[in-house]
Motif scaffolding. Structure first.
Motif, PDB file in Angstrom:
ATOM      1  N   MET A   1       0.531  -1.269   0.090  1.00  0.00           N
ATOM      2  CA  MET A   1       0.042   0.094   0.111  1.00  0.00           C
ATOM      3  C   MET A   1       0.864   1.234  -0.165  1.00  0.00           C
ATOM      4  O   MET A   1       1.940   1.266   0.456  1.00  0.00           O
ATOM      5  CB  MET A   1      -0.926   0.047   1.004  1.00  0.00           C
ATOM      6  CG  MET A   1      -0.257  -0.217   2.400  1.00  0.00           C
ATOM      7  SD  MET A   1      -1.494  -0.076   3.786  1.00  0.00           S
ATOM      8  CE  MET A   1      -2.162  -1.835   3.742  1.00  0.00           C
ATOM      9  N   ARG A   2       0.349   2.237  -0.567  1.00  0.00           N
ATOM     10  CA  ARG A   2       1.311   3.636  -0.987  1.00  0.00           C
ATOM     11  C   ARG A   2       0.353   4.632  -0.685  1.00  0.00           C
ATOM     12  O   ARG A   2      -0.905   5.021  -1.476  1.00  0.00           O
ATOM     13  CB  ARG A   2       1.889   3.483  -2.071  1.00  0.00           C
ATOM     14  CG  ARG A   2       2.882   4.983  -2.314  1.00  0.00           C
ATOM     15  CD  ARG A   2       3.373   4.758  -3.610  1.00  0.00           C
ATOM     16  NE  ARG A   2       4.425   3.780  -3.753  1.00  0.00           N
ATOM     17  CZ  ARG A   2       5.803   3.591  -3.483  1.00  0.00           C
ATOM     18  NH1 ARG A   2       6.091   4.794  -2.812  1.00  0.00           N
ATOM     19  NH2 ARG A   2       6.518   2.638  -3.367  1.00  0.00           N
ATOM     20  N   PHE A 120      -7.536   2.737   2.309  1.00  0.00           N
ATOM     21  CA  PHE A 120      -6.519   1.684   2.893  1.00  0.00           C
ATOM     22  C   PHE A 120      -6.789   1.566   4.300  1.00  0.00           C
ATOM     23  O   PHE A 120      -6.995   2.182   4.943  1.00  0.00           O
ATOM     24  CB  PHE A 120      -5.191   2.690   2.874  1.00  0.00           C
ATOM     25  CG  PHE A 120      -4.633   3.123   1.333  1.00  0.00           C
ATOM     26  CD1 PHE A 120      -3.845   2.296   0.718  1.00  0.00           C
ATOM     27  CD2 PHE A 120      -4.986   4.534   0.775  1.00  0.00           C
ATOM     28  CE1 PHE A 120      -3.520   2.769  -0.557  1.00  0.00           C
ATOM     29  CE2 PHE A 120      -4.578   4.893  -0.282  1.00  0.00           C
ATOM     30  CZ  PHE A 120      -3.940   3.789  -1.149  1.00  0.00           C
ATOM     31  N   VAL A 122      -4.869  -0.039   6.812  1.00  0.00           N
ATOM     32  CA  VAL A 122      -3.558  -0.387   6.878  1.00  0.00           C
ATOM     33  C   VAL A 122      -3.028  -1.588   7.944  1.00  0.00           C
ATOM     34  O   VAL A 122      -1.988  -2.211   7.950  1.00  0.00           O
ATOM     35  CB  VAL A 122      -2.552   0.786   7.320  1.00  0.00           C
ATOM     36  CG1 VAL A 122      -2.901   1.682   6.221  1.00  0.00           C
ATOM     37  CG2 VAL A 122      -2.905   1.310   8.691  1.00  0.00           C
ATOM     38  N   GLU A 127      -2.008  -7.888   0.057  1.00  0.00           N
ATOM     39  CA  GLU A 127      -1.022  -8.620  -0.655  1.00  0.00           C
ATOM     40  C   GLU A 127      -0.872 -10.122  -0.316  1.00  0.00           C
ATOM     41  O   GLU A 127      -1.210 -10.553   0.873  1.00  0.00           O
ATOM     42  CB  GLU A 127       0.320  -8.062  -0.766  1.00  0.00           C
ATOM     43  CG  GLU A 127       1.318  -8.576  -1.760  1.00  0.00           C
ATOM     44  CD  GLU A 127       2.792  -7.865  -1.467  1.00  0.00           C
ATOM     45  OE1 GLU A 127       3.750  -8.464  -1.936  1.00  0.00           O
ATOM     46  OE2 GLU A 127       2.757  -6.897  -0.945  1.00  0.00           O
ATOM     47  N   ARG A 174      11.524   0.427   6.913  1.00  0.00           N
ATOM     48  CA  ARG A 174      10.584  -0.336   6.622  1.00  0.00           C
ATOM     49  C   ARG A 174       9.583  -0.430   7.684  1.00  0.00           C
ATOM     50  O   ARG A 174       9.756  -1.105   8.564  1.00  0.00           O
ATOM     51  CB  ARG A 174      11.351  -1.838   6.447  1.00  0.00           C
ATOM     52  CG  ARG A 174      12.495  -1.776   5.396  1.00  0.00           C
ATOM     53  CD  ARG A 174      11.910  -1.346   3.731  1.00  0.00           C
ATOM     54  NE  ARG A 174      12.708  -1.097   2.800  1.00  0.00           N
ATOM     55  CZ  ARG A 174      12.812  -0.915   1.701  1.00  0.00           C
ATOM     56  NH1 ARG A 174      11.682  -0.242   1.424  1.00  0.00           N
ATOM     57  NH2 ARG A 174      13.800  -0.958   0.907  1.00  0.00           N
ATOM     58  N   ILE A 181       3.366   2.566   8.871  1.00  0.00           N
ATOM     59  CA  ILE A 181       2.899   2.858   7.452  1.00  0.00           C
ATOM     60  C   ILE A 181       2.444   4.359   7.326  1.00  0.00           C
ATOM     61  O   ILE A 181       2.536   4.994   6.014  1.00  0.00           O
ATOM     62  CB  ILE A 181       1.918   1.681   7.209  1.00  0.00           C
ATOM     63  CG1 ILE A 181       2.559   0.543   7.415  1.00  0.00           C
ATOM     64  CG2 ILE A 181       1.191   2.062   6.113  1.00  0.00           C
ATOM     65  CD1 ILE A 181       1.304  -0.807   7.311  1.00  0.00           C
ATOM     66  N   GLY A 185       4.259   5.925   4.358  1.00  0.00           N
ATOM     67  CA  GLY A 185       3.359   5.802   3.383  1.00  0.00           C
ATOM     68  C   GLY A 185       3.053   4.601   2.859  1.00  0.00           C
ATOM     69  O   GLY A 185       2.396   4.039   1.687  1.00  0.00           O
ATOM     70  N   GLU A 186       3.867   3.599   3.148  1.00  0.00           N
ATOM     71  CA  GLU A 186       3.861   2.093   2.494  1.00  0.00           C
ATOM     72  C   GLU A 186       4.506   1.190   3.873  1.00  0.00           C
ATOM     73  O   GLU A 186       5.104   1.706   4.833  1.00  0.00           O
ATOM     74  CB  GLU A 186       4.467   2.095   1.641  1.00  0.00           C
ATOM     75  CG  GLU A 186       6.177   2.220   1.465  1.00  0.00           C
ATOM     76  CD  GLU A 186       6.810   2.454   0.148  1.00  0.00           C
ATOM     77  OE1 GLU A 186       6.378   1.668  -0.688  1.00  0.00           O
ATOM     78  OE2 GLU A 186       7.921   3.136  -0.151  1.00  0.00           O
TER      79      GLU A 186
END
Length: 332
Positions: A1-2, A120, A122, A127, A174, A181, A185-186
């Protein structure tokens, strides 16, 4: 997700500042992408941002409405739905870190489809991940680990990332939880991944890279926490860390939420994490200790850090008070 910045931070009717801790974490680390806050009547939280309406923020270019507040039960309130639908109509994407999903609310889903906006959730990865291979990957990785939950692993990881960026090192943070997140943003919220695939998800999150590139992987849980150790071990094996940083909050009397479980000693915790990490990286090392001294005065904090460093024989810092420069100095 971004996620697309800048953000409008939605605080709803938060009853106190603690209920907005997710939003506060984003503001603390990425004030540059937090345009304003939206508070409803009765909201008792304040991020120190400009208060804006949906219309005002949309006119100024805000792209994503962040639900950075947790009400009782961590649910999306029915009283918020009309506001969230209006945000979609004005061109906002929506991102939530709450337990129930935006995508389970028909009015929000219908509005997003009609206006071409993204939703989103989060906490809930979409995936599909492979089972971990454990195969050695190029690049270098750092993983903060903890004596307990909520002892400063995310803040330590973010502080390390910033210090390394300031030194012009190749580095990425990460994110493995909802606040992380929102900040970058991801990422992947690993505590919502099916247990067999946590290590595989972490391998995907931190893929092979240049030999001089660093990934700082956000830590989760604790090997000594009876509720969350399963997430922690999967994250350790999948991140394949070259270095760990041991995080600790010294005023805890027991594991968070588990009064029958005492905290491990720093030595016990360090050795357990190193032993676990050696499965996928036999050469892993601990470069230092990160202590959350928020409850201490400056004098108490300095004394505790010096005492711990003498006992452990490793650089010992408070990432907020003293920075993490000495931990980065220890990297090779």
């Amino acid at each position: 997700m971004r996620l697309k910045p800048p953000y409008l931070m939605f605080l709803g009717d938060a009853p106190d500042q603690l209920a907005a801790k997710t939003a506060q974490g984003v503001v603390d680390w990425r004030p540059d992408i937090c345009m304003a806050q939206l508070r409803l009547d009765g909201c008792k939280a304040d991020l120190g941002l400009t208060d804006m309406t949906l219309e005002e923020a949309a006119d100024k270019g805000a792209k994503t409405l962040i639900l950075g507040v947790a009400n009782r039960g961590g649910k999306i309130s029915t009283e918020w739905i009309a506001i969230l639908v209006r945000a979609i109509e004005l061109g906002f994407d929506l991102a939530s870190g709450l337990h129930n999903k935006l995508t389970d609310i028909p009015a929000i889903v219908d509005a997003a489809k009609m206006h071409g906006r993204q939703l989103f959730d989060v906490r809930h990865p979409t995936e599909t991940f492979a089972v971990a291979s454990g195969k050695k990957r190029s690049g270098k990785r750092i993983l903060p680990v903890g004596t307990d939950c909520s002892v400063g692993k995310m803040y330590t990881a973010l502080a390390l990332t910033k210090e390394m960026q300031d030194r012009d090192m190749k580095v990425d943070f990460r994110a493995t939880g909802q606040t992380g997140i929102f900040i970058v943003g991801e990422g992947v919220s690993v505590d919502a991944v099916v247990s067999d695939f946590i290590s595989g998800a972490t391998e995907t999150l931190s893929p092979a890279n240049d030999d001089d590139h660093w990934d700082v992987v956000e830590g989760q849980g604790s090997l000594f926490h009876a509720s969350y150790a399963g997430v922690t071990i999967g994250l350790i094996h999948g991140s394949q860390p070259d270095y760990i940083v041991l995080c600790h909050e010294p005023t805890r009397l027991h594991m968070r939420g588990l009064p029958d479980f005492p905290l491990p000693s720093l030595t016990q915790c360090m050795e357990a994490n190193l032993n676990a990490a050696r499965l996928t990286n036999p050469n892993v090392k601990c470069i230092g200790i990160a202590i959350n001294t928020k409850a201490f005065s400056e004098e108490e904090a300095e004394a505790f850090l010096k005492k711990t460093e003498a006992e452990m024989g490793l650089p010992t810092v408070d990432p907020v008070r003293s920075g993490v420069g000495r931990l980065v100095d220890a990297l090779s």
